[in-house]
Scaffold this motif. Structure first.
Motif, PDB file in Angstrom:
ATOM      1  N   MET A  40     -16.944  25.823  35.202  1.00  0.00           N
ATOM      2  CA  MET A  40     -16.541  24.926  36.284  1.00  0.00           C
ATOM      3  C   MET A  40     -17.142  25.397  37.607  1.00  0.00           C
ATOM      4  O   MET A  40     -17.030  26.567  37.969  1.00  0.00           O
ATOM      5  N   SER A  48     -15.881  14.401  37.126  1.00  0.00           N
ATOM      6  CA  SER A  48     -14.941  15.522  37.040  1.00  0.00           C
ATOM      7  C   SER A  48     -14.268  15.584  35.669  1.00  0.00           C
ATOM      8  O   SER A  48     -14.164  14.583  34.960  1.00  0.00           O
ATOM      9  N   HIS A  65     -12.591  23.856  40.983  1.00  0.00           N
ATOM     10  CA  HIS A  65     -11.433  23.265  40.328  1.00  0.00           C
ATOM     11  C   HIS A  65     -10.214  23.429  41.218  1.00  0.00           C
ATOM     12  O   HIS A  65     -10.173  24.298  42.107  1.00  0.00           O
ATOM     13  N   PHE A  71      -9.306  23.149  29.511  1.00  0.00           N
ATOM     14  CA  PHE A  71      -9.736  23.245  30.903  1.00  0.00           C
ATOM     15  C   PHE A  71      -9.725  24.700  31.369  1.00  0.00           C
ATOM     16  O   PHE A  71     -10.694  25.181  31.973  1.00  0.00           O
ATOM     17  N   GLY A 123     -11.716  19.351  38.021  1.00  0.00           N
ATOM     18  CA  GLY A 123     -12.831  20.249  38.307  1.00  0.00           C
ATOM     19  C   GLY A 123     -14.177  19.628  37.991  1.00  0.00           C
ATOM     20  O   GLY A 123     -14.257  18.586  37.329  1.00  0.00           O
ATOM     21  N   SER A 124     -15.228  20.294  38.461  1.00  0.00           N
ATOM     22  CA  SER A 124     -16.608  19.807  38.272  1.00  0.00           C
ATOM     23  C   SER A 124     -17.322  20.670  37.240  1.00  0.00           C
ATOM     24  O   SER A 124     -17.635  21.838  37.515  1.00  0.00           O
ATOM     25  N   PRO A 125     -17.582  20.133  36.034  1.00  0.00           N
ATOM     26  CA  PRO A 125     -18.269  20.907  35.007  1.00  0.00           C
ATOM     27  C   PRO A 125     -19.687  21.298  35.429  1.00  0.00           C
ATOM     28  O   PRO A 125     -20.404  20.518  36.042  1.00  0.00           O
ATOM     29  N   ARG A 126     -20.069  22.502  35.083  1.00  0.00           N
ATOM     30  CA  ARG A 126     -21.362  23.054  35.485  1.00  0.00           C
ATOM     31  C   ARG A 126     -22.522  22.545  34.623  1.00  0.00           C
ATOM     32  O   ARG A 126     -23.615  22.296  35.118  1.00  0.00           O
ATOM     33  N   VAL A 185     -12.761  27.189  32.779  1.00  0.00           N
ATOM     34  CA  VAL A 185     -12.718  27.965  34.031  1.00  0.00           C
ATOM     35  C   VAL A 185     -13.007  29.431  33.740  1.00  0.00           C
ATOM     36  O   VAL A 185     -13.824  30.072  34.416  1.00  0.00           O
TER      37      VAL A 185
END
Length: 221
Positions: free
Chosen positions: A83, A50, A86, A74, A95-98, A78
């Motif tokens: 993301m 994350s 998040h 951040f 959040g979870s980066p793509r 978004v």
């Protein structure tokens, strides 16, 4: 536990499309333990790291525990759709980066997400939602869940009561998941989880090479 006879087979380079495996559960139901066991079973499985706006703690390394970003960075991620999910927790963004997930998918590697139902909903609603496999882990009973939480000897009675109250809300979302496992026994739950992952890896739509292979079969003389 040994499952050597069921060790994963490494697919040829580019032969399979990676998937996103979401695990969710109320605290104490075994999600984190099952995540670790699954990654021990298949070291090629990538755990989603994350991003967060909180400051690094002593010993934490960029890209290992978290990707550390400023709030402005951040929020830009978004806004740009970088993301998958998040949320704000106690004043910090997580959040979870793509990008890393898409890179793993292209390599035929699967990514494991340890998220709550809200994070799971966001990922399923993202651009990568069609590649999601979601599993919800249930405890055998609320009494057993409380026993496990108390067995950790980490939390006060007040914290345990709060966790139990939150557990009911988490459990109410069980029907939103593709699979639901009741974790009565860790070894059994591990075998079931591995079986789910193995079956999902073999789905026709995750084998982009099959079309060409079948065409070649049909033209054989």
């Amino acid at each position: 536990m040994t499952l050597d006879s069921h060790k994963p087979q490494t697919a040829p380079e580019g032969r399979r499309k990676g998937l996103l495996l979401i695990l969710s559960s109320p605290s104490g139901a075994g999600k984190s333990t099952l995540s670790r066991r699954l990654m021990d079973w298949d070291p090629s499985l990538r755990f989603s790291v994350s991003a967060t706006t909180r400051a690094p703690r002593p010993g934490e390394v960029e890209g290992r525990e978290y990707f550390f970003r400023s709030r402005e960075q951040f929020q830009t991620m978004v806004a740009e759709g970088q993301m998958l999910e998040h949320a704000e927790v106690f004043g910090n963004l997580y959040g979870s980066p793509r990008g890393p997930v898409e890179a793993a998918m292209a390599e035929g590697r699967d990514t494991l997400f340890d998220v709550d139902w809200q994070g799971g909903q966001q990922i399923r609603s993202s651009a990568l939602g069609r590649d999601v496999v979601s599993v919800f882990i249930l405890p055998p009973s609320l009494a057993e869940l409380e026993r496990r939480l108390r067995g950790r000897a980490q939390d006060s009675d007040e914290v345990i009561s709060a966790r139990m109250a939150k557990s009911r809300d988490e459990i109410s979302h069980w029907a939103e998941y593709d699979y639901v496992l009741v974790n009565r026994d860790l070894d059994t739950a591990e075998r079931q989880l591995i079986g789910i992952l193995q079956a999902e890896r073999e789905r026709r739509d995750r084998q982009p090479w099959l079309g060409g292979f079948v065409r070649d079969l049909m033209t054989e003389t």
